[in-house]
Design a protein around this motif. Structure first.
Motif, PDB file in Angstrom:
ATOM      1  N   LEU A  13       0.837  -1.204   0.000  1.00 37.92           N
ATOM      2  CA  LEU A  13       0.000   0.000   0.000  1.00 37.92           C
ATOM      3  C   LEU A  13       0.873   1.256   0.000  1.00 37.92           C
ATOM      4  CD1 LEU A  13      -2.710  -1.123   2.577  1.00 37.92           C
ATOM      5  CD2 LEU A  13      -3.097  -0.668   0.146  1.00 37.92           C
ATOM      6  N   LYS A  14       1.943   1.228   0.772  1.00 38.42           N
ATOM      7  CA  LYS A  14       2.831   2.389   0.844  1.00 38.42           C
ATOM      8  C   LYS A  14       3.493   2.669  -0.501  1.00 38.42           C
ATOM      9  CE  LYS A  14       6.738   4.297   3.445  1.00 38.42           C
ATOM     10  NZ  LYS A  14       7.655   4.122   4.594  1.00 38.42           N
ATOM     11  N   GLU A  15       3.789   1.619  -1.247  1.00 40.58           N
ATOM     12  CA  GLU A  15       4.461   1.766  -2.534  1.00 40.58           C
ATOM     13  C   GLU A  15       3.492   2.069  -3.679  1.00 40.58           C
ATOM     14  OE1 GLU A  15       7.777   1.750  -3.060  1.00 40.58           O
ATOM     15  OE2 GLU A  15       7.951   1.663  -0.877  1.00 40.58           O
ATOM     16  N   ALA A  16       2.197   1.962  -3.432  1.00 42.48           N
ATOM     17  CA  ALA A  16       1.200   2.093  -4.499  1.00 42.48           C
ATOM     18  C   ALA A  16       0.855   3.542  -4.786  1.00 42.48           C
ATOM     19  CB  ALA A  16      -0.064   1.325  -4.133  1.00 42.48           C
ATOM     20  N   SER A  17       0.355   3.756  -5.994  1.00 39.61           N
ATOM     21  CA  SER A  17      -0.155   5.071  -6.390  1.00 39.61           C
ATOM     22  C   SER A  17      -1.539   4.899  -6.994  1.00 39.61           C
ATOM     23  CB  SER A  17       0.784   5.744  -7.395  1.00 39.61           C
ATOM     24  OG  SER A  17       0.952   4.954  -8.552  1.00 39.61           O
ATOM     25  N   VAL A  18      -2.470   5.737  -6.587  1.00 36.59           N
ATOM     26  CA  VAL A  18      -3.865   5.639  -7.019  1.00 36.59           C
ATOM     27  C   VAL A  18      -4.345   7.000  -7.487  1.00 36.59           C
ATOM     28  CG1 VAL A  18      -6.234   5.091  -6.323  1.00 36.59           C
ATOM     29  CG2 VAL A  18      -4.328   3.746  -5.409  1.00 36.59           C
ATOM     30  N   LEU A  19      -4.990   7.024  -8.642  1.00 41.87           N
ATOM     31  CA  LEU A  19      -5.590   8.237  -9.173  1.00 41.87           C
ATOM     32  C   LEU A  19      -7.104   8.156  -9.024  1.00 41.87           C
ATOM     33  CD1 LEU A  19      -5.337  10.917 -10.796  1.00 41.87           C
ATOM     34  CD2 LEU A  19      -5.553   9.541 -12.871  1.00 41.87           C
ATOM     35  N   VAL A  20      -7.703   9.169  -8.421  1.00 39.47           N
ATOM     36  CA  VAL A  20      -9.153   9.222  -8.225  1.00 39.47           C
ATOM     37  C   VAL A  20      -9.723  10.310  -9.130  1.00 39.47           C
ATOM     38  CG1 VAL A  20     -11.023   9.587  -6.582  1.00 39.47           C
ATOM     39  CG2 VAL A  20      -8.930   8.417  -5.853  1.00 39.47           C
ATOM     40  N   ILE A  21     -10.703   9.921  -9.947  1.00 39.86           N
ATOM     41  CA  ILE A  21     -11.372  10.869 -10.830  1.00 39.86           C
ATOM     42  C   ILE A  21     -12.556  11.459 -10.081  1.00 39.86           C
ATOM     43  CG2 ILE A  21     -12.359  11.247 -13.111  1.00 39.86           C
ATOM     44  CD1 ILE A  21      -9.550  10.044 -13.194  1.00 39.86           C
ATOM     45  N   GLY A  22     -12.423  12.703  -9.645  1.00 41.02           N
ATOM     46  CA  GLY A  22     -13.514  13.377  -8.950  1.00 41.02           C
ATOM     47  C   GLY A  22     -13.365  13.349  -7.441  1.00 41.02           C
ATOM     48  N   ALA A  23     -13.462  14.512  -6.810  1.00 40.99           N
ATOM     49  CA  ALA A  23     -13.439  14.609  -5.346  1.00 40.99           C
ATOM     50  C   ALA A  23     -14.841  14.907  -4.851  1.00 40.99           C
ATOM     51  CB  ALA A  23     -12.465  15.697  -4.908  1.00 40.99           C
ATOM     52  N   SER A  45     -16.383  25.589   5.825  1.00 37.79           N
ATOM     53  CA  SER A  45     -15.368  26.634   5.649  1.00 37.79           C
ATOM     54  C   SER A  45     -14.651  26.535   4.299  1.00 37.79           C
ATOM     55  CB  SER A  45     -14.333  26.560   6.772  1.00 37.79           C
ATOM     56  OG  SER A  45     -13.714  25.280   6.793  1.00 37.79           O
ATOM     57  N   ASP A  46     -14.861  25.434   3.583  1.00 42.07           N
ATOM     58  CA  ASP A  46     -14.209  25.237   2.281  1.00 42.07           C
ATOM     59  C   ASP A  46     -15.032  25.772   1.112  1.00 42.07           C
ATOM     60  OD1 ASP A  46     -11.952  23.868   3.307  1.00 42.07           O
ATOM     61  OD2 ASP A  46     -13.123  22.019   3.453  1.00 42.07           O
ATOM     62  N   ILE A  47     -16.247  26.243   1.367  1.00 40.00           N
ATOM     63  CA  ILE A  47     -17.107  26.725   0.281  1.00 40.00           C
ATOM     64  C   ILE A  47     -16.381  27.824  -0.500  1.00 40.00           C
ATOM     65  CG2 ILE A  47     -19.250  27.947  -0.243  1.00 40.00           C
ATOM     66  CD1 ILE A  47     -20.525  26.481   2.135  1.00 40.00           C
ATOM     67  N   LYS A  74     -11.918  22.081  -4.965  1.00 38.32           N
ATOM     68  CA  LYS A  74     -12.091  20.803  -4.278  1.00 38.32           C
ATOM     69  C   LYS A  74     -10.767  20.079  -4.058  1.00 38.32           C
ATOM     70  CE  LYS A  74     -16.888  19.815  -5.567  1.00 38.32           C
ATOM     71  NZ  LYS A  74     -17.821  18.869  -6.235  1.00 38.32           N
ATOM     72  N   VAL A  75      -9.852  20.194  -5.010  1.00 39.27           N
ATOM     73  CA  VAL A  75      -8.566  19.522  -4.832  1.00 39.27           C
ATOM     74  C   VAL A  75      -7.800  20.112  -3.653  1.00 39.27           C
ATOM     75  CG1 VAL A  75      -8.361  18.766  -7.234  1.00 39.27           C
ATOM     76  CG2 VAL A  75      -7.480  21.022  -6.562  1.00 39.27           C
ATOM     77  N   ASP A  76      -8.000  21.393  -3.360  1.00 43.23           N
ATOM     78  CA  ASP A  76      -7.295  22.028  -2.249  1.00 43.23           C
ATOM     79  C   ASP A  76      -7.885  21.620  -0.906  1.00 43.23           C
ATOM     80  OD1 ASP A  76      -5.627  23.331  -4.037  1.00 43.23           O
ATOM     81  OD2 ASP A  76      -6.877  25.137  -4.116  1.00 43.23           O
ATOM     82  N   SER A  77      -9.199  21.608  -0.804  1.00 42.26           N
ATOM     83  CA  SER A  77      -9.807  21.196   0.462  1.00 42.26           C
ATOM     84  C   SER A  77      -9.568  19.712   0.716  1.00 42.26           C
ATOM     85  CB  SER A  77     -11.300  21.515   0.479  1.00 42.26           C
ATOM     86  OG  SER A  77     -11.981  20.924  -0.604  1.00 42.26           O
ATOM     87  N   LEU A  98      -7.457  17.996   4.125  1.00 43.51           N
ATOM     88  CA  LEU A  98      -7.965  16.956   5.013  1.00 43.51           C
ATOM     89  C   LEU A  98      -7.094  15.701   4.948  1.00 43.51           C
ATOM     90  CD1 LEU A  98      -9.978  16.045   7.051  1.00 43.51           C
ATOM     91  CD2 LEU A  98     -11.552  15.416   5.223  1.00 43.51           C
ATOM     92  N   ILE A  99      -6.622  15.357   3.756  1.00 41.37           N
ATOM     93  CA  ILE A  99      -5.796  14.154   3.627  1.00 41.37           C
ATOM     94  C   ILE A  99      -4.478  14.323   4.388  1.00 41.37           C
ATOM     95  CG2 ILE A  99      -4.374  12.878   1.958  1.00 41.37           C
ATOM     96  CD1 ILE A  99      -6.785  13.002   0.071  1.00 41.37           C
ATOM     97  N   TYR A 100      -3.858  15.487   4.277  1.00 37.23           N
ATOM     98  CA  TYR A 100      -2.614  15.716   5.018  1.00 37.23           C
ATOM     99  C   TYR A 100      -2.855  15.721   6.518  1.00 37.23           C
ATOM    100  CZ  TYR A 100       0.107  16.748   0.819  1.00 37.23           C
ATOM    101  OH  TYR A 100       0.771  16.659  -0.373  1.00 37.23           O
ATOM    102  N   ALA A 101      -4.004  16.230   6.950  1.00 33.32           N
ATOM    103  CA  ALA A 101      -4.334  16.213   8.374  1.00 33.32           C
ATOM    104  C   ALA A 101      -4.574  14.792   8.859  1.00 33.32           C
ATOM    105  CB  ALA A 101      -5.561  17.079   8.639  1.00 33.32           C
ATOM    106  N   LEU A 102      -5.141  13.967   7.988  1.00 32.42           N
ATOM    107  CA  LEU A 102      -5.449  12.580   8.351  1.00 32.42           C
ATOM    108  C   LEU A 102      -4.206  11.715   8.378  1.00 32.42           C
ATOM    109  CD1 LEU A 102      -7.573  10.330   8.825  1.00 32.42           C
ATOM    110  CD2 LEU A 102      -7.802  10.157   6.344  1.00 32.42           C
ATOM    111  N   ASN A 103      -3.338  11.863   7.364  1.00 30.53           N
ATOM    112  CA  ASN A 103      -2.163  11.001   7.284  1.00 30.53           C
ATOM    113  C   ASN A 103      -1.006  11.740   6.591  1.00 30.53           C
ATOM    114  OD1 ASN A 103      -0.271   8.984   7.036  1.00 30.53           O
ATOM    115  ND2 ASN A 103      -1.705   7.454   6.246  1.00 30.53           N
ATOM    116  N   PRO A 104      -0.053  12.243   7.360  1.00 29.59           N
ATOM    117  CA  PRO A 104       1.062  12.991   6.765  1.00 29.59           C
ATOM    118  C   PRO A 104       2.022  12.123   5.965  1.00 29.59           C
ATOM    119  CG  PRO A 104       1.416  12.686   9.121  1.00 29.59           C
ATOM    120  CD  PRO A 104       0.027  12.206   8.837  1.00 29.59           C
ATOM    121  N   HIS A 105       1.869  10.804   6.020  1.00 27.15           N
ATOM    122  CA  HIS A 105       2.746   9.905   5.269  1.00 27.15           C
ATOM    123  C   HIS A 105       2.327   9.773   3.805  1.00 27.15           C
ATOM    124  CE1 HIS A 105       4.733   8.627   8.963  1.00 27.15           C
ATOM    125  NE2 HIS A 105       3.537   8.467   9.501  1.00 27.15           N
ATOM    126  N   VAL A 106       1.169  10.303   3.471  1.00 35.26           N
ATOM    127  CA  VAL A 106       0.645  10.186   2.109  1.00 35.26           C
ATOM    128  C   VAL A 106       1.099  11.380   1.275  1.00 35.26           C
ATOM    129  CG1 VAL A 106      -1.463  10.159   0.697  1.00 35.26           C
ATOM    130  CG2 VAL A 106      -1.359   8.852   2.829  1.00 35.26           C
TER     131      VAL A 106
END
Length: 267
Positions: free
Chosen positions: A27-37, A78-80, A84-87, A91-99
């Motif tokens: 999982l750490k070595e993987a890369s995933v692209l998500v279409i749409g936030a 507060s993100d309105i 979307k990519v910025d908000s 949250l992702i960095y707050a959840l897991n700084p290793h990502v």
């Protein structure tokens, strides 16, 4: 190698026999692209980040609006007005700084799809229109990347995995997205979310299942959804699975291949 912090963070994964240290490293070595936030991409991104996927990318050119917040849980009030990519990044960095998070504030097109998709191991499509779904499916086939794709209705949803660039145990190519849905419905026959509505929590269910299927694809446990369409009926709380096979007439890996590039998507 996993750090001491990562070993503690992912401890509940690591003790699973089907995951363990090797699975968590994968999982750490993987890369995933998500279409749409959006409704599907939001929970998928959060669970992939929590699971420790090393590099996450998201494509979305939209901004956060108040009507998104009923289901797009990666964004806050507060993100309105923000991208979307910025908000999502915050949250992702707050959840897991290793990502490592990679924002692509653009619309997926026939001109950029191949370059973007080829840069990741796996693609999750949470888009809300048929034009993008067919573009993503065709591009993933041409780029030889597995695709996990989901769709939402008002109270129903579906999910499948496409590995049409690969053959199954019988030496036959796996089915394409076009084997399942040969043609998009005529314009105007399927109302958009803004017109028809959608149950917010259902987006969370399907988005979380997209993340689960992605983790399964990366780690390699259980039986995935290749050649199987999972259908969810939230009214009856019923889950059903439909098997589908390669259509020899499909234009990607059929007996008479027709699609060899994305030029048709530029029309």
């Amino acid at each position: 190698m996993l750090s001491a912090d990562e070993l503690e963070r992912y401890a509940r994964h690591i003790v699973l026999r089907e995951v363990g240290g090797p699975g968590q490293n994968a999982l750490k070595e993987a890369s995933v692209l998500v279409i749409g936030a959006g409704g599907l991409g939001a929970p998928a991104l959060m669970y992939l980040a929590a699971a420790g996927v090393g590099r996450l990318g998201v494509i979305d050119d939209d901004i956060v609006s108040l009507s998104n917040l009923q289901r797009q849980i990666i964004h806050a009030t507060s993100d309105i007005g923000k991208r979307k990519v910025d908000s999502a990044a915050a949250l992702i960095y707050a959840l897991n700084p290793h990502v490592t998070f990679e924002a692509h504030p653009t619309r997926l097109t026939a001109d950029n799809a191949m370059a973007l998709i080829a840069n990741y191991d796996l693609v999750l499509d949470g888009s809300d229109n048929f034009e993008t779904r067919y573009l993503v499916a065709d591009a993933c086939f041409l780029a030889k990347r597995p695709l996990i794709t989901a769709a939402l209705g008002q109270f129903d949803g579906s999910l499948t995995t496409i590995r049409a660039h690969e053959k199954n145990a019988d030496g036959v190519f796996n089915p394409t997205y076009r084997c399942l849905f040969p043609e998009a419905p005529p314009p105007g026959t399927v109302p958009a979310c803004a017109e028809a509505g959608v149950m917010g929590a259902l987006a969370g269910v399907l988005g979380s299942m997209m993340a689960l299927e992605a983790i399964r694809e990366i780690v390699g446990f259980g039986e995935g959804l290749v050649g199987r369409l999972l259908m969810v009926d939230a009214r009856a709380m019923r889950f059903e699975t439909l098997r589908y096979a390669r259509d020899p007439q499909n234009p990607l890996n059929g007996d008479g291949t027709v699609i060899t590039d994305l030029s048709a998507h530029r029309i």
